[in-house]
Design a protein around this motif. Structure first.
Motif, PDB file in Angstrom:
ATOM      1  N   SER A 113       0.834  -1.205   0.000  1.00 12.77           N
ATOM      2  CA  SER A 113       0.000   0.000   0.000  1.00 12.77           C
ATOM      3  C   SER A 113       0.868   1.255   0.000  1.00 12.77           C
ATOM      4  CB  SER A 113      -0.948  -0.003   1.202  1.00 12.77           C
ATOM      5  OG  SER A 113      -0.222   0.255   2.381  1.00 12.77           O
ATOM      6  N   LEU A 114       2.078   1.171   0.539  1.00 13.38           N
ATOM      7  CA  LEU A 114       2.973   2.330   0.541  1.00 13.38           C
ATOM      8  C   LEU A 114       3.711   2.482  -0.786  1.00 13.38           C
ATOM      9  CD1 LEU A 114       4.474   1.943   4.138  1.00 13.38           C
ATOM     10  CD2 LEU A 114       2.855   3.685   3.356  1.00 13.38           C
ATOM     11  N   GLY A 115       3.560   1.491  -1.654  1.00 16.80           N
ATOM     12  CA  GLY A 115       4.199   1.583  -2.966  1.00 16.80           C
ATOM     13  C   GLY A 115       5.640   1.101  -2.987  1.00 16.80           C
ATOM     14  N   ASN A 116       6.125   0.562  -1.884  1.00 16.36           N
ATOM     15  CA  ASN A 116       7.518   0.082  -1.862  1.00 16.36           C
ATOM     16  C   ASN A 116       7.657  -1.308  -2.476  1.00 16.36           C
ATOM     17  OD1 ASN A 116       8.164   2.418  -0.510  1.00 16.36           O
ATOM     18  ND2 ASN A 116       7.857   1.476   1.497  1.00 16.36           N
ATOM     19  N   VAL A 117       6.575  -2.068  -2.434  1.00 16.29           N
ATOM     20  CA  VAL A 117       6.593  -3.401  -3.026  1.00 16.29           C
ATOM     21  C   VAL A 117       5.514  -3.461  -4.102  1.00 16.29           C
ATOM     22  CG1 VAL A 117       6.254  -5.872  -2.628  1.00 16.29           C
ATOM     23  CG2 VAL A 117       7.362  -4.483  -0.870  1.00 16.29           C
ATOM     24  N   THR A 118       5.896  -3.944  -5.278  1.00 19.28           N
ATOM     25  CA  THR A 118       4.886  -4.215  -6.301  1.00 19.28           C
ATOM     26  C   THR A 118       4.624  -5.706  -6.263  1.00 19.28           C
ATOM     27  OG1 THR A 118       5.978  -2.527  -7.599  1.00 19.28           O
ATOM     28  CG2 THR A 118       4.306  -3.838  -8.726  1.00 19.28           C
ATOM     29  N   MET A 119       3.350  -6.052  -6.115  1.00 14.17           N
ATOM     30  CA  MET A 119       3.021  -7.465  -5.933  1.00 14.17           C
ATOM     31  C   MET A 119       2.541  -8.061  -7.248  1.00 14.17           C
ATOM     32  SD  MET A 119       2.971  -9.722  -3.531  1.00 14.17           S
ATOM     33  CE  MET A 119       2.914 -11.350  -4.256  1.00 14.17           C
ATOM     34  N   TYR A 120       3.097  -9.199  -7.604  1.00 13.07           N
ATOM     35  CA  TYR A 120       2.649  -9.921  -8.793  1.00 13.07           C
ATOM     36  C   TYR A 120       2.034 -11.253  -8.347  1.00 13.07           C
ATOM     37  CZ  TYR A 120       5.373  -6.559 -11.478  1.00 13.07           C
ATOM     38  OH  TYR A 120       5.864  -5.401 -12.031  1.00 13.07           O
ATOM     39  N   ASN A 121       0.712 -11.262  -8.198  1.00 14.78           N
ATOM     40  CA  ASN A 121       0.023 -12.510  -7.866  1.00 14.78           C
ATOM     41  C   ASN A 121      -0.125 -13.347  -9.129  1.00 14.78           C
ATOM     42  OD1 ASN A 121      -0.336 -11.701  -5.216  1.00 14.78           O
ATOM     43  ND2 ASN A 121      -2.369 -10.849  -5.612  1.00 14.78           N
ATOM     44  N   ARG A 122      -0.344 -14.626  -8.953  1.00 11.45           N
ATOM     45  CA  ARG A 122      -0.585 -15.535 -10.078  1.00 11.45           C
ATOM     46  C   ARG A 122       0.494 -15.386 -11.159  1.00 11.45           C
ATOM     47  NH1 ARG A 122      -5.722 -17.883  -9.642  1.00 11.45           N
ATOM     48  NH2 ARG A 122      -7.287 -16.710  -8.524  1.00 11.45           N
ATOM     49  N   HIS A 123       1.726 -15.307 -10.700  1.00  8.18           N
ATOM     50  CA  HIS A 123       2.877 -15.285 -11.612  1.00  8.18           C
ATOM     51  C   HIS A 123       3.836 -16.380 -11.165  1.00  8.18           C
ATOM     52  CE1 HIS A 123       1.468 -11.471 -13.088  1.00  8.18           C
ATOM     53  NE2 HIS A 123       2.478 -11.377 -13.927  1.00  8.18           N
ATOM     54  N   GLU A 124       4.263 -17.205 -12.084  1.00 11.07           N
ATOM     55  CA  GLU A 124       5.210 -18.257 -11.717  1.00 11.07           C
ATOM     56  C   GLU A 124       6.545 -18.015 -12.406  1.00 11.07           C
ATOM     57  OE1 GLU A 124       3.847 -22.275 -12.189  1.00 11.07           O
ATOM     58  OE2 GLU A 124       5.510 -23.002 -10.962  1.00 11.07           O
ATOM     59  N   MET A 125       7.603 -18.046 -11.607  1.00  9.80           N
ATOM     60  CA  MET A 125       8.939 -17.860 -12.165  1.00  9.80           C
ATOM     61  C   MET A 125       9.351 -19.118 -12.929  1.00  9.80           C
ATOM     62  SD  MET A 125      12.532 -17.622 -10.159  1.00  9.80           S
ATOM     63  CE  MET A 125      13.909 -18.465 -10.922  1.00  9.80           C
ATOM     64  N   GLY A 129      27.332 -12.849 -15.577  1.00  9.50           N
ATOM     65  CA  GLY A 129      27.516 -13.782 -14.464  1.00  9.50           C
ATOM     66  C   GLY A 129      26.664 -13.488 -13.244  1.00  9.50           C
ATOM     67  N   LYS A 130      25.942 -12.380 -13.238  1.00  8.31           N
ATOM     68  CA  LYS A 130      25.136 -12.038 -12.059  1.00  8.31           C
ATOM     69  C   LYS A 130      23.643 -12.221 -12.365  1.00  8.31           C
ATOM     70  CE  LYS A 130      28.321  -8.523 -10.351  1.00  8.31           C
ATOM     71  NZ  LYS A 130      28.590  -7.077 -10.342  1.00  8.31           N
ATOM     72  N   ALA A 131      22.892 -12.628 -11.333  1.00 12.77           N
ATOM     73  CA  ALA A 131      21.446 -12.779 -11.513  1.00 12.77           C
ATOM     74  C   ALA A 131      20.827 -11.396 -11.603  1.00 12.77           C
ATOM     75  CB  ALA A 131      20.854 -13.542 -10.340  1.00 12.77           C
ATOM     76  N   ARG A 132      20.125 -11.139 -12.702  1.00  5.91           N
ATOM     77  CA  ARG A 132      19.587  -9.794 -12.922  1.00  5.91           C
ATOM     78  C   ARG A 132      18.095  -9.766 -13.223  1.00  5.91           C
ATOM     79  NH1 ARG A 132      23.100  -6.397 -10.615  1.00  5.91           N
ATOM     80  NH2 ARG A 132      24.985  -6.048 -11.818  1.00  5.91           N
ATOM     81  N   GLY A 133      17.456 -10.905 -13.066  1.00 11.91           N
ATOM     82  CA  GLY A 133      16.022 -10.859 -13.320  1.00 11.91           C
ATOM     83  C   GLY A 133      15.446 -12.244 -13.501  1.00 11.91           C
ATOM     84  N   ILE A 134      14.174 -12.282 -13.799  1.00 10.30           N
ATOM     85  CA  ILE A 134      13.507 -13.567 -13.986  1.00 10.30           C
ATOM     86  C   ILE A 134      12.569 -13.514 -15.191  1.00 10.30           C
ATOM     87  CG2 ILE A 134      13.541 -14.126 -11.524  1.00 10.30           C
ATOM     88  CD1 ILE A 134      10.520 -13.423 -11.482  1.00 10.30           C
ATOM     89  N   ILE A 135      12.241 -14.675 -15.697  1.00  8.59           N
ATOM     90  CA  ILE A 135      11.148 -14.806 -16.656  1.00  8.59           C
ATOM     91  C   ILE A 135       9.983 -15.400 -15.874  1.00  8.59           C
ATOM     92  CG2 ILE A 135      10.350 -15.845 -18.820  1.00  8.59           C
ATOM     93  CD1 ILE A 135      12.760 -13.970 -19.182  1.00  8.59           C
ATOM     94  N   ALA A 136       8.847 -14.704 -15.885  1.00  6.16           N
ATOM     95  CA  ALA A 136       7.701 -15.198 -15.147  1.00  6.16           C
ATOM     96  C   ALA A 136       6.534 -15.366 -16.099  1.00  6.16           C
ATOM     97  CB  ALA A 136       7.320 -14.228 -14.034  1.00  6.16           C
ATOM     98  N   ARG A 137       5.703 -16.364 -15.794  1.00  7.68           N
ATOM     99  CA  ARG A 137       4.525 -16.568 -16.625  1.00  7.68           C
ATOM    100  C   ARG A 137       3.314 -16.069 -15.860  1.00  7.68           C
ATOM    101  NH1 ARG A 137       1.049 -21.082 -17.416  1.00  7.68           N
ATOM    102  NH2 ARG A 137      -0.050 -20.927 -19.401  1.00  7.68           N
ATOM    103  N   ASN A 138       2.566 -15.188 -16.485  1.00  7.31           N
ATOM    104  CA  ASN A 138       1.300 -14.745 -15.920  1.00  7.31           C
ATOM    105  C   ASN A 138       0.325 -15.903 -16.055  1.00  7.31           C
ATOM    106  OD1 ASN A 138      -1.331 -13.794 -15.656  1.00  7.31           O
ATOM    107  ND2 ASN A 138      -0.766 -11.734 -16.342  1.00  7.31           N
ATOM    108  N   LEU A 139      -0.059 -16.479 -14.938  1.00  2.00           N
ATOM    109  CA  LEU A 139      -0.833 -17.719 -14.999  1.00  2.00           C
ATOM    110  C   LEU A 139      -2.257 -17.501 -15.510  1.00  2.00           C
ATOM    111  CD1 LEU A 139       0.366 -19.484 -11.723  1.00  2.00           C
ATOM    112  CD2 LEU A 139       1.280 -19.688 -14.033  1.00  2.00           C
ATOM    113  N   LEU A 140      -2.733 -16.273 -15.462  1.00  2.00           N
ATOM    114  CA  LEU A 140      -4.092 -16.022 -15.958  1.00  2.00           C
ATOM    115  C   LEU A 140      -4.127 -15.917 -17.469  1.00  2.00           C
ATOM    116  CD1 LEU A 140      -5.703 -13.502 -13.476  1.00  2.00           C
ATOM    117  CD2 LEU A 140      -6.023 -15.960 -13.665  1.00  2.00           C
TER     118      LEU A 140
END
Lengths: 245, 273, 666
Positions: free
Chosen positions: C179-191, C199-210
């Motif tokens: 609610s404060l905007g510090n976290v963006t929530m992605y429900n129904r998303h699978e990494m 060589g560094k982890a910089r992100g993910i590919i996620a599938r929007n399950l809907l």
């Protein structure tokens, strides 16, 4: 929106309006019954007519009665508005199998039908007011003698109406609706005010049963008494009102 | 000495012995709907279940059957299957989570049904729970209600010692009973008005009854009720179907408490909007 | 690639204090620019995301559930340990540390475990401040109970729903940050994949399950809090959607999988009733405080019970074998989970099981009912109470203590446990193994962190009761938010990561290829049927007891099953829509590889320790035989699709503060 309107139009605010107007209307029902029971006094209507004159003539009572009309309208329209709102909240697709389980069988069944019961009661009120109140207002009721003072002979008007079986039937239906409406409405009003406590809620529910049974039965007793126990009227006076003959 | 692992939990002889259990033939009338936009309808399926299956395992059997016929399986949500995650969202013969009181769909077992019975299965229905597919609905409105104040504003690391503020045991128990809500939405599904008062009040009531939560109780109840209204849930008319159908038997006394809290917050707090 | 434990110097109790005092910090103005992805929002994920949000990082949190409140942490019943010593019974941080190391059969890293014990007390404070309704005494202070084989009372609880209440606390803290905007929530998303740049982890590919849409999400760092892999056994107490995919995809990108063979089999679960069974239900370990475990002495009696000709109560006292009390007189029915589970297996293997499947033992409360009944009668001055009255009083006491568990048992089995003894059998419950992490909770891929059950770090070869909640929350609230700063302080000059960079596009294309491949098979068998078969292989050859021959066989069978899967699996529907069967297929595909690695690891570890029991390595009495001189190491496995054999990296465990002893409960 200002905090007060926001409060009153919020879901809980709207319920609060229903609760407070409802409780006020119940208190009116008690007072009204006390007066109306004088119809059963076997004095040819003197006591009742005197009472009716006092009720229509006293400026304080008059003011309160306008408040009462406002309460009735507020309770009815707010109730209907909520009903429409709730239907919309339910969504377009309805359950194929409909059952509702609740804490108390009667109260729950009544609770589901509050809008229908309320509409029935409103319809009853229109008939009731049209027959007596409107008739008095338009002075379509002949005069009588109340202990030396002239007054409208509402007693005879009522007597005439209650000698017609369909009027009696309409009253009985109205009172049955009222009984169910009160059974749920009374405890519901307290619940809305936040007065729910394991020690006292059983008492509130008990009181709801008493009110739901005593008030409508006592009200219904009047037309039944007049229909069955009093002799047929020999001359039916000409008078107005929707059931005027 | 442990020798060999010949006998194990899932060996085939377990299939033989389970024939002892009585089987039942059921007709399922299930709501099928591709998505929110298309129209839905009931579809009938025959399934043979065993009395010790859970309701969801019976649906698993149906889905295996459908898949073997290369048909699309019925979409239904479920996860923990032990009555605590609140994911299952179906109405069975008119009751959210079925006829058994205080039980979630996953803990409802087939021994409570009769051989030859027809069972109607529908999704939770409410305007604020838009349908996603078949029996799956979107209950994110509940998350938004919690985000509108269903928490205590304390950052990690700020806490005083856990025993710094004693809490009376019965009050703690009351708070716990309200906090037992699993957020499944059965209350909304059961309510003829689709009201979310039981859900919202459970959280208001839980937090208002802890000394830590009391501090922002007024702000919380105003925020959460406001969000609940914005989500388009219906108005509570104290039917109490929510309490009767709640798998965790959350009491409507919480609704009364929220009404109280809301009244006093509206009339006495400094929040002007 | 980094493979150092990075344990700080200093004495055990100073390490964490010194670390926090000296670590590099990220200034608030930089935190605002730094993005962190948190995958999974159970206890570890929700607490980490909330805390990182509070600190000022830009957090993106992902869950495949419809809401963070559904994570399986919610199902934990018993409680959470903390070294508060509120009971004045001699508990301390050191004692909790020691019990955890010993309970883990000396296969965990000392420094990590000590840090866990230190954080434990803060967790309770934090939970109380969040309004978590932990059980209290009449005086208003927090109550404790004792748990699984330790000698102090340090477990905090909220009836049988401790996990639920703690998760909701973390969920609410997370909701506040949303609610404060510090976290963006992605429900129904699978990494479905982790993306690496330089060589560094910089992100993910996620599938929007809907919608089925693939999304590229970039950040300066990725934190995995994706739980355990117990569902590789198909039947377990895990939730249906628990899976290894996020962790396994990271393994494929270079993270190491540590100790995959350490699986906890919980002794008190409701037995399997049929082939259709989809999951198992745990009955809290606390039941063993009052229940006595037994099977009939004679196989004939057992057979009669299996064929439903007799019931437990029909067996005379003298014809019962209270085997735990017989074999372990010192601890009796309260031996640790691994010991109790194996003993049940031995009894059933002898043909003395008491359910139609032959795979159950009794957990009997009759003695406890009598004991409590007598004491209650005494307290009510009923000195000559009838046996019926005593039973009635005793039943009431048991009901007060375990009522909700008894009710749950009756719901599931349809049998009344007050009248007939309960039937229980061991089931897969928790996986101690997980992604290898160093002291910072960083995997062998820089920038990729891992918390909670998903990592291997704190429980060694066996987890003690009420320690999982403790570890998840310690990692999320009190460890990761500090340690991630060590990495991120080096990233303050790194600009916002571009999700359209070529590494992201390639990873997305790879994932899409994987989806198309699985859907494209269009075979005849359901995903579920493959999963079931995998479970059977795992349980048969890599379950409560393992041996070299079985493990080799199992490994081969998994390889064949995997081959068959890619030839004959049937996934209905397509990838661009809400498709739960496809989600399941992707998870099972990864289990089919993870299962093989578990067999490899179990085969490599030629000793018995904790949850890993090798039949070749047992004492005369059938107890586990640990081989400290050769196997006191963490097995960190590197898996490459191009190689036939996974590569083993060993992290030698150094014990400077505890002496390695053989556990004895006799």
């Amino acid at each position: 929106m200002n905090w007060f309107t926001k409060f009153l139009t919020s879901s809980i605010g709207q319920k609060l309006v229903m609760s407070l107007t409802g409780l006020f209307l119940i208190s009116f029902l008690v007072v009204h019954l006390a007066g109306n029971l004088q119809l059963m006094a076997d004095d040819g209507g003197v006591a009742f007519n005197t009472y009716a004159k006092f009720m229509t003539g006293n400026p304080v009572i008059k003011t309160i009665s306008y408040g009462l009309y406002a309460m009735i309208l507020l309770h009815a329209f707010q109730g209907l508005a909520l009903w429409f709102k709730n239907r919309k909240a339910r969504g377009s697709e309805k359950y194929a199998v409909k059952v509702t389980r609740g804490a108390d069988g009667v109260a729950t069944s009544a609770a589901k039908q509050m809008a229908v019961l309320g509409t029935l009661i409103l319809a009853f009120l229109l008939i009731h007011m049209g027959d007596f109140w409107w008739a008095m207002k338009t002075e379509a009721v002949p005069m009588a003698d109340c202990g030396g003072e002239p007054c409208q002979d509402l007693y005879t008007k009522v007597y005439a109406s209650f000698k017609q079986w369909w009027v009696v039937a309409a009253y009985i239906v109205g009172m049955i609706a009222l009984a169910f409406h009160l059974r749920h409405g009374f405890w519901s009003a307290f619940q809305t005010l936040g007065w729910n406590h394991p020690k006292y809620t059983p008492a509130i529910n008990g009181a709801a049963w008493v009110i739901a049974l005593v008030l409508p039965v006592a009200y219904a007793a009047i037309p039944l008494y007049m229909y069955f126990a009093l002799p047929e009227m020999t001359t039916v006076p000409e008078m107005g009102g929707i059931f005027g003959s | 000495m442990i020798v060999g692992s010949s006998k194990s939990l899932q060996t085939d002889n377990c299939q033989l012995t389970t024939d002892n259990y009585s089987k039942m033939k059921l007709t399922l009338k299930i709501w099928r709907q591709k998505n929110a936009k298309s129209a839905g309808k009931f579809e009938s399926h025959q399934v043979v279940a065993e009395e010790h299956m859970s309701f969801l395992e019976m649906l698993d059997v149906l889905n295996e059957q459908l898949i073997s016929e290369r048909k699309e399986p019925v979409a239904f949500e479920h996860d923990c299957r032990e009555g605590i995650c609140g994911t299952c969202s179906m109405v069975i013969n008119g009751h959210p989570h079925g006829l058994m009181q205080g039980t979630t769909t996953c803990q409802l077992h087939m021994r409570h049904f009769k051989d030859g019975e027809t069972i109607a299965i529908e999704p939770f229905r409410a305007q604020s729970f838009p349908l996603i597919k078949d029996l799956v609905v979107d209950r994110s409105a509940f998350d938004r209600i919690i985000q509108a104040g269903g928490y205590i504003s304390v950052n990690t690391g700020q806490a005083p010692d856990g025993n710094a503020i004693p809490i009376e045991k019965d009050q703690a128990l009351d708070a716990f009973n309200a906090a037992a809500c699993i957020g499944c939405g059965a209350c909304v599904a059961a309510c003829p008005n689709s009201s979310a008062m039981l859900f919202t009040s459970a959280k208001v009531s839980h937090l208002a009854q802890t000394p830590q939560g009391e501090i922002e109780a007024q702000r919380r109840v105003l925020g959460m009720v406001n969000q609940m209204d914005e989500e388009g849930f219906g108005r509570c008319s104290n039917v109490t179907a929510c309490e009767a159908e709640c798998p965790k038997e959350i009491s409507v006394t919480n609704i009364a408490r929220m009404n109280r809290e809301y009244l006093s917050a509206s009339l006495t707090s400094d929040v002007m909007k | 690639m980094a493979f150092k434990s990075n344990v700080p110097d200093g004495s055990l109790s100073d390490k964490w204090k010194n670390y926090r005092g000296k670590m590099n910090l990220v200034a608030p103005n930089n935190k605002r620019r730094i993005e962190v992805i948190v995958v999974g929002t159970g206890l570890a994920g929700a607490s980490a995301a909330a805390t990182l949000g509070e600190l000022g990082y830009q957090v993106k949190a992902f869950t495949f559930h419809d809401s963070p409140r559904r994570a399986h942490s919610i199902a934990a019943q018993g409680g959470i340990n903390a070294a508060k010593n509120y009971q004045n019974d001699g508990d301390s941080v050191y004692r909790l540390f020691y019990d955890t190391i010993k309970g883990g059969d000396y296969r965990s890293r000392e420094a990590n475990v000590h840090r866990l014990a230190e954080a434990s007390t803060e967790i309770i404070d934090q939970a109380v401040a969040q309004g978590v309704p932990l059980a209290r005494e009449y005086g208003g202070l927090l109550a404790n109970r004792s748990f699984g084989g330790v000698q102090v009372s340090r477990t905090f609880y909220a009836r049988g729903q401790t996990g639920q209440q703690l998760l909701l606390g973390a969920y609410q803290a997370l909701s506040r940050q949303i609610s404060l905007g510090n976290v963006t929530m992605y429900n129904r998303h699978e990494m479905l994949d982790v993306v690496k740049q330089d060589g560094k982890a910089r992100g993910i590919i996620a599938r929007n399950l809907l919608t089925g849409e693939l999304e590229r999400h970039a950040a300066h760092s990725v934190v995995l809090c994706t739980g355990g892999y117990g569902n590789v056994f198909y039947l377990s107490t895990n939730a249906m959607m628990c899976n290894v995919t996020a962790a396994w995809r990271s393994v494929k990108k270079g993270a190491y999988m540590a100790n995959p063979c350490y699986t906890q089999i919980h002794p008190t679960c409701i037995p399997v009733s049929g082939e259709y069974q989809s999951k198992l239900t745990l009955m809290s370990e606390s039941l063993r405080n009052d229940g006595r475990v037994w099977v009939p002495k004679s196989i004939d009696d057992a057979k009669a019970i299996q064929q439903k000709k007799k019931k437990g109560i029909d067996i005379a006292e003298g014809d019962r074998d209270y085997y735990l009390e017989r074999r372990y007189p010192a601890f009796g029915n309260l031996v640790p989970r691994d010991v109790a589970s194996r003993a049940a297996k031995v009894a059933c293997d002898e043909g003395k099981g008491v359910s139609p499947t032959g795979l159950a033992v009794f957990l009997d409360f009759a003695s406890a009912i009598e004991r409590y009944g007598k004491s209650k009668a005494h307290s009510m001055n009923l000195y000559d109470a009838s046996p019926a009255k005593i039973k009635e009083l005793g039943t009431a006491v048991i009901e007060e203590k375990y009522g909700n568990l008894f009710e749950m048992y009756e719901k599931i089995t349809g049998e009344d446990p007050y009248k007939n003894p309960m039937k229980i059998y061991p089931a897969v419950h928790y996986t101690m193994g997980g992604l290898w992490v160093d002291y910072h909770l960083q995997t062998s891929v820089p920038g990729l962190f891992c918390c909670g059950e998903a990592n291997f770090s704190d429980h060694g070869a066996n987890r003690l009761g009420a320690s999982a909640l403790m570890q998840g929350l310690a990692d999320g609230y009190f460890v990761l938010p500090y340690t991630i700063g060590t990495f991120l302080s080096g990233e303050i000059r790194t600009p916002k990561i571009d999700p359209n960079a070529k590494e992201f596009m390639t990873a997305e294309a790879e994932v899409k290829g994987r989806l198309d491949k699985i859907i494209g098979v269009q075979g005849k068998q359901s995903v579920e049927s493959f999963h079931r078969r995998l479970g059977k292989i795992m349980w048969e050859y890599c379950g409560m007891a393992r041996n070299a021959e079985g493990l080799a066989k199992g490994r081969k069978q998994i390889q064949e099953l995997r081959e068959e899967f890619y030839k004959d699996v049937f996934v209905p529907g397509d990838a661009n829509e809400y498709n739960p069967e496809l989600e399941k297929a992707l998870r099972v595909a990864d289990f089919l590889e993870m299962g093989e690695l578990m067999m490899v690891d179990a085969n490599d570890r030629e000793e018995s320790c904790g949850g890993h029991f090798r039949e070749e390595y047992q004492t005369e009495e059938g107890e586990a035989l640990r081989r400290d001189d050769e196997y006191a190491y963490v097995s960190a496995w590197e898996w490459t699709d191009t190689k036939d054999e996974p590569t083993l990296h060993k992290e030698e465990l150094v014990f400077e503060n505890v002496e390695l002893k053989t556990r004895s409960y006799k």
